[in-house]
Design a protein around this motif. Structure first.
Motif, PDB file in Angstrom:
ATOM      1  N   LYS A   3       0.823  -1.215   0.000  1.00 57.61           N
ATOM      2  CA  LYS A   3       0.000   0.000   0.000  1.00 57.61           C
ATOM      3  C   LYS A   3       0.860   1.269   0.000  1.00 57.61           C
ATOM      4  O   LYS A   3       2.004   1.268   0.457  1.00 57.61           O
ATOM      5  CB  LYS A   3      -0.888   0.035   1.240  1.00 57.61           C
ATOM      6  N   ILE A   4       0.244   2.344  -0.515  1.00 62.92           N
ATOM      7  CA  ILE A   4       0.825   3.679  -0.434  1.00 62.92           C
ATOM      8  C   ILE A   4       0.104   4.424   0.682  1.00 62.92           C
ATOM      9  O   ILE A   4      -1.132   4.510   0.685  1.00 62.92           O
ATOM     10  CB  ILE A   4       0.653   4.447  -1.766  1.00 62.92           C
ATOM     11  N   GLU A  45       1.641  -3.159   5.930  1.00 62.89           N
ATOM     12  CA  GLU A  45       2.780  -3.379   5.029  1.00 62.89           C
ATOM     13  C   GLU A  45       2.723  -2.299   3.959  1.00 62.89           C
ATOM     14  O   GLU A  45       1.867  -2.307   3.078  1.00 62.89           O
ATOM     15  CB  GLU A  45       2.695  -4.761   4.386  1.00 62.89           C
ATOM     16  N   LEU A  46       3.653  -1.358   4.030  1.00 61.42           N
ATOM     17  CA  LEU A  46       3.636  -0.192   3.160  1.00 61.42           C
ATOM     18  C   LEU A  46       4.762  -0.242   2.141  1.00 61.42           C
ATOM     19  O   LEU A  46       5.877  -0.684   2.449  1.00 61.42           O
ATOM     20  CB  LEU A  46       3.760   1.085   3.996  1.00 61.42           C
ATOM     21  N   GLY A  47       4.430   0.250   0.948  1.00 66.89           N
ATOM     22  CA  GLY A  47       5.453   0.316  -0.095  1.00 66.89           C
ATOM     23  C   GLY A  47       6.109   1.674  -0.172  1.00 66.89           C
ATOM     24  O   GLY A  47       7.270   1.788  -0.541  1.00 66.89           O
ATOM     25  N   ILE A  75      11.240   3.988  12.905  1.00 67.84           N
ATOM     26  CA  ILE A  75      10.517   2.718  12.899  1.00 67.84           C
ATOM     27  C   ILE A  75      10.972   1.832  11.745  1.00 67.84           C
ATOM     28  O   ILE A  75      11.226   0.638  11.913  1.00 67.84           O
ATOM     29  CB  ILE A  75       8.998   2.972  12.799  1.00 67.84           C
ATOM     30  N   ASP A  76      11.075   2.413  10.548  1.00 67.84           N
ATOM     31  CA  ASP A  76      11.421   1.654   9.343  1.00 67.84           C
ATOM     32  C   ASP A  76      12.368   2.494   8.486  1.00 67.84           C
ATOM     33  O   ASP A  76      11.931   3.262   7.626  1.00 67.84           O
ATOM     34  CB  ASP A  76      10.151   1.305   8.559  1.00 67.84           C
ATOM     35  N   PRO A  77      13.673   2.389   8.703  1.00 72.51           N
ATOM     36  CA  PRO A  77      14.645   3.242   7.992  1.00 72.51           C
ATOM     37  C   PRO A  77      14.592   3.107   6.472  1.00 72.51           C
ATOM     38  O   PRO A  77      14.990   4.029   5.756  1.00 72.51           O
ATOM     39  CB  PRO A  77      15.995   2.758   8.544  1.00 72.51           C
ATOM     40  N   ASP A  78      14.130   1.974   5.977  1.00 75.61           N
ATOM     41  CA  ASP A  78      14.146   1.740   4.531  1.00 75.61           C
ATOM     42  C   ASP A  78      12.838   2.090   3.837  1.00 75.61           C
ATOM     43  O   ASP A  78      12.729   1.938   2.620  1.00 75.61           O
ATOM     44  CB  ASP A  78      14.489   0.271   4.245  1.00 75.61           C
ATOM     45  N   LEU A  79      11.846   2.522   4.584  1.00 78.71           N
ATOM     46  CA  LEU A  79      10.557   2.864   3.980  1.00 78.71           C
ATOM     47  C   LEU A  79      10.690   4.168   3.193  1.00 78.71           C
ATOM     48  O   LEU A  79      11.039   5.201   3.748  1.00 78.71           O
ATOM     49  CB  LEU A  79       9.487   3.017   5.068  1.00 78.71           C
ATOM     50  N   PRO A  80      10.424   4.159   1.871  1.00 77.21           N
ATOM     51  CA  PRO A  80      10.551   5.389   1.073  1.00 77.21           C
ATOM     52  C   PRO A  80       9.494   6.417   1.475  1.00 77.21           C
ATOM     53  O   PRO A  80       8.312   6.081   1.612  1.00 77.21           O
ATOM     54  CB  PRO A  80      10.316   4.906  -0.361  1.00 77.21           C
ATOM     55  N   VAL A  81       9.926   7.655   1.667  1.00 75.05           N
ATOM     56  CA  VAL A  81       9.022   8.739   2.034  1.00 75.05           C
ATOM     57  C   VAL A  81       9.186   9.871   1.030  1.00 75.05           C
ATOM     58  O   VAL A  81      10.302  10.362   0.810  1.00 75.05           O
ATOM     59  CB  VAL A  81       9.307   9.261   3.452  1.00 75.05           C
ATOM     60  N   VAL A  82       8.070  10.283   0.416  1.00 75.73           N
ATOM     61  CA  VAL A  82       8.056  11.427  -0.491  1.00 75.73           C
ATOM     62  C   VAL A  82       7.399  12.585   0.251  1.00 75.73           C
ATOM     63  O   VAL A  82       6.242  12.480   0.679  1.00 75.73           O
ATOM     64  CB  VAL A  82       7.276  11.110  -1.782  1.00 75.73           C
ATOM     65  N   VAL A 118       6.410   7.606  -7.049  1.00 78.53           N
ATOM     66  CA  VAL A 118       5.878   6.734  -5.993  1.00 78.53           C
ATOM     67  C   VAL A 118       5.853   5.278  -6.449  1.00 78.53           C
ATOM     68  O   VAL A 118       6.208   4.368  -5.688  1.00 78.53           O
ATOM     69  CB  VAL A 118       4.478   7.205  -5.572  1.00 78.53           C
ATOM     70  N   SER A 119       5.449   5.025  -7.687  1.00 80.24           N
ATOM     71  CA  SER A 119       5.406   3.646  -8.202  1.00 80.24           C
ATOM     72  C   SER A 119       6.784   3.008  -8.193  1.00 80.24           C
ATOM     73  O   SER A 119       6.962   1.857  -7.763  1.00 80.24           O
ATOM     74  CB  SER A 119       4.833   3.629  -9.623  1.00 80.24           C
ATOM     75  N   ASN A 120       7.766   3.769  -8.659  1.00 80.30           N
ATOM     76  CA  ASN A 120       9.126   3.220  -8.712  1.00 80.30           C
ATOM     77  C   ASN A 120       9.704   2.989  -7.327  1.00 80.30           C
ATOM     78  O   ASN A 120      10.371   1.984  -7.080  1.00 80.30           O
ATOM     79  CB  ASN A 120      10.034   4.149  -9.525  1.00 80.30           C
ATOM     80  N   LEU A 121       9.453   3.913  -6.412  1.00 82.84           N
ATOM     81  CA  LEU A 121       9.941   3.735  -5.049  1.00 82.84           C
ATOM     82  C   LEU A 121       9.289   2.521  -4.393  1.00 82.84           C
ATOM     83  O   LEU A 121       9.958   1.741  -3.695  1.00 82.84           O
ATOM     84  CB  LEU A 121       9.677   4.986  -4.220  1.00 82.84           C
ATOM     85  N   ALA A 122       7.986   2.347  -4.615  1.00 81.71           N
ATOM     86  CA  ALA A 122       7.295   1.193  -4.037  1.00 81.71           C
ATOM     87  C   ALA A 122       7.803  -0.102  -4.653  1.00 81.71           C
ATOM     88  O   ALA A 122       7.962  -1.117  -3.964  1.00 81.71           O
ATOM     89  CB  ALA A 122       5.789   1.324  -4.255  1.00 81.71           C
ATOM     90  N   ARG A 123       8.082  -0.060  -5.956  1.00 88.70           N
ATOM     91  CA  ARG A 123       8.609  -1.258  -6.614  1.00 88.70           C
ATOM     92  C   ARG A 123      10.006  -1.594  -6.085  1.00 88.70           C
ATOM     93  O   ARG A 123      10.331  -2.745  -5.817  1.00 88.70           O
ATOM     94  CB  ARG A 123       8.650  -1.047  -8.125  1.00 88.70           C
ATOM     95  N   LEU A 124      10.830  -0.560  -5.938  1.00 88.33           N
ATOM     96  CA  LEU A 124      12.164  -0.777  -5.380  1.00 88.33           C
ATOM     97  C   LEU A 124      12.088  -1.337  -3.965  1.00 88.33           C
ATOM     98  O   LEU A 124      12.848  -2.223  -3.591  1.00 88.33           O
ATOM     99  CB  LEU A 124      12.945   0.547  -5.381  1.00 88.33           C
TER     100      LEU A 124
END
Length: 471
Positions: A3-4, A45-47, A75-82, A118-124
């Motif tokens: 999810k976004i 579970e967030l993308g 909480i989640d250092p690798d979670l992409p944030v825009v 956002v799509s690319n970050l979630a895919r990565l």
């Protein structure tokens, strides 16, 4: 796809973003306050996250958003944030990136660019998680193998090496010849030791012979022995390597360097188990398992008339083909760290030595024509010439080091000497370049100051393998 999470206190913005993302096949969850956002980060579970930087009508400083960004990253250092806001300066945007934001998007936003980002970050993110799962799975498999078998101190992390080591221990109990092939310096002797250590002959002699170091006139005496007086200078009885290895294992390295005459003599003893000492007519028998190794293409050598085909098939009941180090980049840093641990005990190295992140990058990008042997030599040199505690790219003397982009500046307030170019930062830089290049790896590599091959190697190491998915 995960999810976004959209975080904004304005319902109209949440509706607009939800509609936009869902039209492009993305599932969306909405949070109106920082507390709701943290609950979503903890419970879902967030993308990727798209967050506003201000949560009150009167707020324009972005401090609330910066605080939320830090909480999310804790909480989640690798979670992409825009980060999104209409009220910020260039300095504020730079601060966001340094605080861990993957990207900054101004309001009003460009629909196409925002969806792509956002799509690319979630895919990565999804690929990284899958890679982490595979790495953990691989680590468990390697640990299990190491618990069950003697791996002779071999260090590796790649699937390619795990497959070869798995085959080596599987065939070890079978009393058949094994041919180990691969470039010089890849660890052929170490692999032979693994076969021997897990064989039924593990407690019997293990004799190693470098065939490439034997003059042709001494091959027979070295392998089969010689009676006193058999040739000039033979003042006493010489026991041959086959006799020395009787009941155990004989490792013949650089087997392709044997002359055709030496090959014929070797073939005879392999076929019959019988040999004679030079200068003797007494036929002796040897019960020896032969392991051999070469860096040459033996089928080609056979075609050129330089190697006997019948000997090749006698030696090559099982072949273990070691890949070059450049073809298994996942192994480079683990091997380097292992070698540095060994160097730490050497007085010349000056105690414990560490690798900076940029030095690790330089190691991964290098082609390693000399394989592990070259890696060891360069690390030994670097440990001696380094100026600080850590080895830096310039200490390694690699061409790849000159192509690395400048090290990023530490964020304000960072401790002096603290390593800022952590893997998560490196990953964020690559992700950003890929997003900006819309998945064109060559363009992303150029923006990072890397070769296309160098960027692919970094992506492999970090689990970013999206060249087809982003097109």
């Amino acid at each position: 796809m995960p999810k976004i999470l959209v975080i904004d206190d304005q319902p109209a913005v949440c509706v607009a973003l939800t509609t936009l993302f869902e039209l492009h096949g993305l599932e969306v969850r909405v949070a109106a306050t920082p507390d709701e956002a943290i609950a979503a980060v903890l419970g879902d579970e967030l993308g990727a996250v798209v967050q506003d930087m201000n949560f009150r009508q009167s707020a324009t400083s972005g401090e609330e958003g910066m605080d939320l960004l830090r909480r999310i990253k804790a909480i989640d250092p690798d979670l992409p944030v825009v980060a999104m806001t209409a009220f910020t300066s260039i300095e504020g945007a730079v601060g966001l990136i340094k605080a861990g934001a993957s990207d900054y998007v101004p309001k009003p936003w460009d629909d196409r660019k925002l969806v792509a980002t956002v799509s690319n970050l979630a895919r990565l993110r999804s690929l990284e998680q899958e890679n982490a799962r595979l790495v953990a799975q691989r680590g468990r498999a390697q640990h299990k193998l190491a618990e069950r078998y003697d791996l002779a101190g071999l260090v590796y992390a790649s699937d390619a090496m795990h497959e070869i080591v798995g085959l080596a221990v599987k065939v070890a109990p079978a009393d058949v010849p094994v041919l180990i092939t691969g470039p010089n310096g890849t660890g052929k002797e170490r692999l032979a030791s693994i076969v021997q250590a897990n064989s039924r002959r593990r407690d019997r002699p293990f004799v190693k012979v470098n065939a490439g170091a034997l003059p042709d006139e001494l091959v027979e005496a070295e392998l089969f022995g010689a009676e006193a007086g058999a040739f000039t200078g033979a003042a006493r009885l010489r026991v041959g390597r086959f006799e020395e290895a009787d009941g155990g294992t004989l490792f013949l390295d650089e087997i392709a360097t044997l002359s055709l005459s030496g090959q014929a003599k070797l073939l005879r003893v392999l076929q019959t188990g019988e040999y004679q000492r030079l200068g003797s007519s007494v036929t002796r028998k040897a019960d020896v398992r032969v392991l051999s190794a070469t860096n040459r293409d033996l089928p080609r050598a056979i075609a050129e008339g330089a190697f006997r085909e019948d000997l090749y098939f006698r030696l090559n009941v099982i072949e273990l083909a070691l890949p070059a180090l450049r073809d298994r980049p996942e192994d480079i840093v683990p091997i380097a760290l292992h070698l540095l641990d060994r160097l730490a005990g050497a007085a010349a190295a000056g105690g414990r030595v560490v690798l900076s992140q940029r030095a690790r990058d330089a190691l991964v990008e290098h082609d390693w024509p000399g394989n592990v042997r070259e890696l060891e030599n360069r690390l030994t040199r670097a440990a001696l010439v380094r100026k600080g505690e850590a080895i830096e790219p310039q200490d390694l003397g690699l061409d790849a080091a000159a192509r690395l982009p400048p090290a990023p500046s530490a964020p304000p307030g960072a401790a002096a000497g603290a390593p800022f170019a952590a893997p998560s930062t490196e990953r964020a830089e690559i992700e950003r370049a890929l997003v900006e290049a819309r998945g064109v790896v060559a363009k992303a590599a150029a923006s990072l100051g890397l070769s296309r091959q160098g960027l692919y190697r970094r992506m492999d190491r970090l689990g970013i393998q999206i060249e087809r998915k982003l097109k």
